[in-house]
Design a protein around this motif. Structure first.
Motif, PDB file in Angstrom:
ATOM      1  N   SER A 139      29.051  51.433  40.509  1.00  8.65           N
ATOM      2  CA  SER A 139      28.412  50.138  40.719  1.00  8.65           C
ATOM      3  C   SER A 139      27.136  50.251  41.536  1.00  8.65           C
ATOM      4  CB  SER A 139      29.388  49.154  41.376  1.00  8.65           C
ATOM      5  OG  SER A 139      29.838  49.647  42.619  1.00  8.65           O
ATOM      6  N   GLU A 186      28.994  41.271  36.465  1.00  7.20           N
ATOM      7  CA  GLU A 186      30.261  41.882  36.111  1.00  7.20           C
ATOM      8  C   GLU A 186      30.262  42.221  34.626  1.00  7.20           C
ATOM      9  OE1 GLU A 186      32.664  38.567  37.699  1.00  7.20           O
ATOM     10  OE2 GLU A 186      33.689  40.105  38.892  1.00  7.20           O
ATOM     11  N   GLY A 190      31.508  45.965  38.509  1.00  7.10           N
ATOM     12  CA  GLY A 190      30.530  44.913  38.780  1.00  7.10           C
ATOM     13  C   GLY A 190      29.858  45.130  40.121  1.00  7.10           C
ATOM     14  N   HIS A 224      31.791  43.045  30.763  1.00  6.45           N
ATOM     15  CA  HIS A 224      32.812  42.436  29.914  1.00  6.45           C
ATOM     16  C   HIS A 224      33.985  43.381  29.668  1.00  6.45           C
ATOM     17  CE1 HIS A 224      30.412  38.912  29.105  1.00  6.45           C
ATOM     18  NE2 HIS A 224      29.387  39.678  28.783  1.00  6.45           N
ATOM     19  N   ASP A 281      36.287  41.861  45.286  1.00  2.00           N
ATOM     20  CA  ASP A 281      36.944  41.122  44.204  1.00  2.00           C
ATOM     21  C   ASP A 281      36.205  41.205  42.873  1.00  2.00           C
ATOM     22  OD1 ASP A 281      38.917  40.201  46.019  1.00  2.00           O
ATOM     23  OD2 ASP A 281      37.537  38.640  46.713  1.00  2.00           O
ATOM     24  N   LEU A 282      35.152  42.009  42.805  1.00  2.00           N
ATOM     25  CA  LEU A 282      34.396  42.126  41.563  1.00  2.00           C
ATOM     26  C   LEU A 282      35.209  42.828  40.490  1.00  2.00           C
ATOM     27  CD1 LEU A 282      30.943  43.155  43.045  1.00  2.00           C
ATOM     28  CD2 LEU A 282      31.472  40.997  41.903  1.00  2.00           C
ATOM     29  N   TYR A 283      35.017  42.400  39.270  1.00  2.00           N
ATOM     30  CA  TYR A 283      35.722  43.003  38.142  1.00  2.00           C
ATOM     31  C   TYR A 283      35.116  44.353  37.794  1.00  2.00           C
ATOM     32  CZ  TYR A 283      37.494  43.640  33.397  1.00  2.00           C
ATOM     33  OH  TYR A 283      38.080  44.148  32.266  1.00  2.00           O
ATOM     34  N   ALA A 284      35.967  45.347  37.597  1.00  2.00           N
ATOM     35  CA  ALA A 284      35.565  46.680  37.161  1.00  2.00           C
ATOM     36  C   ALA A 284      34.429  47.217  38.032  1.00  2.00           C
ATOM     37  CB  ALA A 284      35.179  46.655  35.680  1.00  2.00           C
ATOM     38  N   LEU A 302      36.374  46.928  31.012  1.00  2.00           N
ATOM     39  CA  LEU A 302      36.893  47.596  32.198  1.00  2.00           C
ATOM     40  C   LEU A 302      36.149  48.879  32.512  1.00  2.00           C
ATOM     41  CD1 LEU A 302      39.027  47.553  34.423  1.00  2.00           C
ATOM     42  CD2 LEU A 302      40.559  48.786  32.887  1.00  2.00           C
TER      43      LEU A 302
END
Length: 199
Positions: free
Chosen positions: A131, A176, A108, A178, A103-106, A180
């Protein structure tokens, strides 16, 4: 110039108060640490998820940990009982015991300690390919003092001597971005594969 007596007493007690906070409070708080590597400990195991990006990140982690500790660490070696296993990238263990990486953004990533059946594991992973690289670099910076400053073989990177590397048993960091996506601006000097942004 006269100073109030209470101010004099305060300054006289300052060194004692600082000493108390530095040495007594950590012991009272019960903050447990996990030794990743020390001069007398068995070597940790570094495992990577499938894929070249993850295996490259694991190899990079081993290279820098070897340099800071003075001990030879190689990827893929299985951990002896009671030692730490480091998982680089979303391998089967990471996906099971740190499912929040999905569920981590981009791109992250997590830095997380997990204890399973009395064994210690560190998860350095997100779900996207890059990542793993960011997780390894964050770990090396925080816990081993490694820094990449500018492209120069002598002065551009900092690799200190850190014989003992420890993490807090409660380690559970989520990082994460800021944005994308991030652009590779060519600052790849210290990466052997010459493909990723450093620092």
């Amino acid at each position: 110039m006269n100073r109030p007596a209470d101010r004099i007493v305060t300054w006289q007690w300052l060194p004692i108060a600082v000493g108390f906070c530095s040495f007594v409070l950590p012991a009272v708080s019960g903050a447990a640490v996990v030794t990743v590597i020390s001069p007398n400990s068995p070597l940790p195991s570094v495992l990577s998820a499938k894929g070249q990006v993850h295996s490259d990140a694991a190899a990079d982690l081993c290279d820098y940990l070897s340099r800071v500790t003075g001990r030879k660490i190689v990827p893929g070696r299985r951990a002896a009982a009671g030692t730490v296993t480091i998982h680089v990238g979303p391998d089967e263990f990471a996906l099971k015991h740190a499912p929040e990486i999905k569920d981590l953004y981009a791109d992250g990533f997590l830095l997380k300690h997990v204890a399973v059946d009395g064994e210690h594991h560190l998860v350095l992973s997100g779900i996207r390919l890059n990542s793993s690289r960011w997780a390894v670099e964050e770990f090396l910076g925080q816990f081993a003092g490694v820094r990449w400053l500018f492209p120069d073989a002598v002065y551009g990177e900092i690799v200190p001597s850190v014989p003992t590397v420890t993490v807090d048993q409660a380690l559970n960091q989520k990082h994460e971005p800021h944005y994308l996506s991030r652009g590779n601006l060519g600052m790849y000097y210290f990466d052997k594969n010459r493909r990723y942004l450093r620092g």
